[in-house]
Scaffold this motif. Structure first.
Motif, mmCIF file in Angstrom:
data_model
loop_
_atom_site.group_PDB
_atom_site.id
_atom_site.type_symbol
_atom_site.label_atom_id
_atom_site.label_comp_id
_atom_site.label_asym_id
_atom_site.label_seq_id
_atom_site.Cartn_x
_atom_site.Cartn_y
_atom_site.Cartn_z
ATOM 1 N N HIS A 80 0.990 -1.107 -0.081
ATOM 2 C CA HIS A 80 0.070 0.070 -0.093
ATOM 3 C C HIS A 80 0.938 1.302 -0.021
ATOM 4 O O HIS A 80 0.764 2.352 -0.648
ATOM 5 C CB HIS A 80 -0.953 -0.051 1.505
ATOM 6 C CG HIS A 80 -1.940 1.184 1.057
ATOM 7 N ND1 HIS A 80 -2.856 1.330 0.317
ATOM 8 C CD2 HIS A 80 -1.947 2.126 2.030
ATOM 9 C CE1 HIS A 80 -3.555 2.491 0.608
ATOM 10 N NE2 HIS A 80 -2.811 3.056 1.648
ATOM 11 N N ALA A 81 1.871 1.409 0.833
ATOM 12 C CA ALA A 81 2.922 2.542 0.881
ATOM 13 C C ALA A 81 3.599 2.639 -0.563
ATOM 14 O O ALA A 81 3.525 3.586 -1.023
ATOM 15 C CB ALA A 81 3.938 2.185 2.064
ATOM 16 N N LEU A 82 3.888 1.583 -1.344
ATOM 17 C CA LEU A 82 4.530 1.347 -2.720
ATOM 18 C C LEU A 82 3.594 2.207 -3.614
ATOM 19 O O LEU A 82 3.791 2.962 -4.521
ATOM 20 C CB LEU A 82 5.021 0.317 -2.988
ATOM 21 C CG LEU A 82 6.132 -0.327 -2.315
ATOM 22 C CD1 LEU A 82 6.433 -1.984 -2.768
ATOM 23 C CD2 LEU A 82 7.471 0.476 -2.706
ATOM 24 N N GLN A 83 2.143 1.658 -3.371
ATOM 25 C CA GLN A 83 1.199 2.364 -4.262
ATOM 26 C C GLN A 83 1.062 3.629 -4.129
ATOM 27 O O GLN A 83 0.885 4.569 -5.007
ATOM 28 C CB GLN A 83 -0.197 1.643 -3.887
ATOM 29 C CG GLN A 83 -1.313 2.145 -4.985
ATOM 30 C CD GLN A 83 -2.570 1.033 -4.651
ATOM 31 O OE1 GLN A 83 -2.754 0.639 -3.461
ATOM 32 N NE2 GLN A 83 -3.258 0.876 -5.694
ATOM 33 N N GLU A 84 1.017 4.274 -2.774
ATOM 34 C CA GLU A 84 0.780 5.478 -2.521
ATOM 35 C C GLU A 84 2.224 6.350 -3.151
ATOM 36 O O GLU A 84 1.885 7.547 -3.542
ATOM 37 C CB GLU A 84 0.954 5.813 -1.051
ATOM 38 C CG GLU A 84 -0.761 5.376 -0.505
ATOM 39 C CD GLU A 84 -0.864 5.770 0.923
ATOM 40 O OE1 GLU A 84 0.215 6.074 1.554
ATOM 41 O OE2 GLU A 84 -1.930 5.640 1.542
ATOM 42 N N THR A 85 3.184 6.005 -2.677
ATOM 43 C CA THR A 85 4.419 6.541 -3.286
ATOM 44 C C THR A 85 4.322 6.491 -4.870
ATOM 45 O O THR A 85 4.483 7.825 -5.530
ATOM 46 C CB THR A 85 5.856 5.788 -2.955
ATOM 47 O OG1 THR A 85 5.680 5.792 -1.386
ATOM 48 C CG2 THR A 85 7.025 6.349 -3.597
#
Length: 71
Positions: free
Chosen positions: A51-56
């Motif tokens: 999820h953090a990668l997607q947001e980044t």
């Protein structure tokens, strides 16, 4: 070689014969299904990280779009 052989040939003789072998053994669809399962398992095991990668990625794409709009 016939039927469901493994299409094993010396590398020099096999040049240019990969596609028929792949079709006979259904390599591409099997490989794709296994790869998808591996990736799905990784995402399921580490949802917060993905999820953090997607947001980044979303922020990076927004910044790139803004640069393109400015020209």
């Amino acid at each position: 070689m016939t039927g469901r052989s493994l299409c094993v040939r010396p590398s020099t003789a096999a040049a240019g014969t990969g596609s028929p072998c792949k079709a006979r053994t259904d390599l591409v669809s099997i490989w794709s299904a296994v790869e998808k399962r591996i990736q799905d398992d990784a995402v399921a095991a580490h949802p917060a990280e993905f999820h953090a990668l997607q947001e980044t990625k979303g922020r990076q794409l927004a910044a790139a779009r803004a640069v393109l709009v400015r020209g």
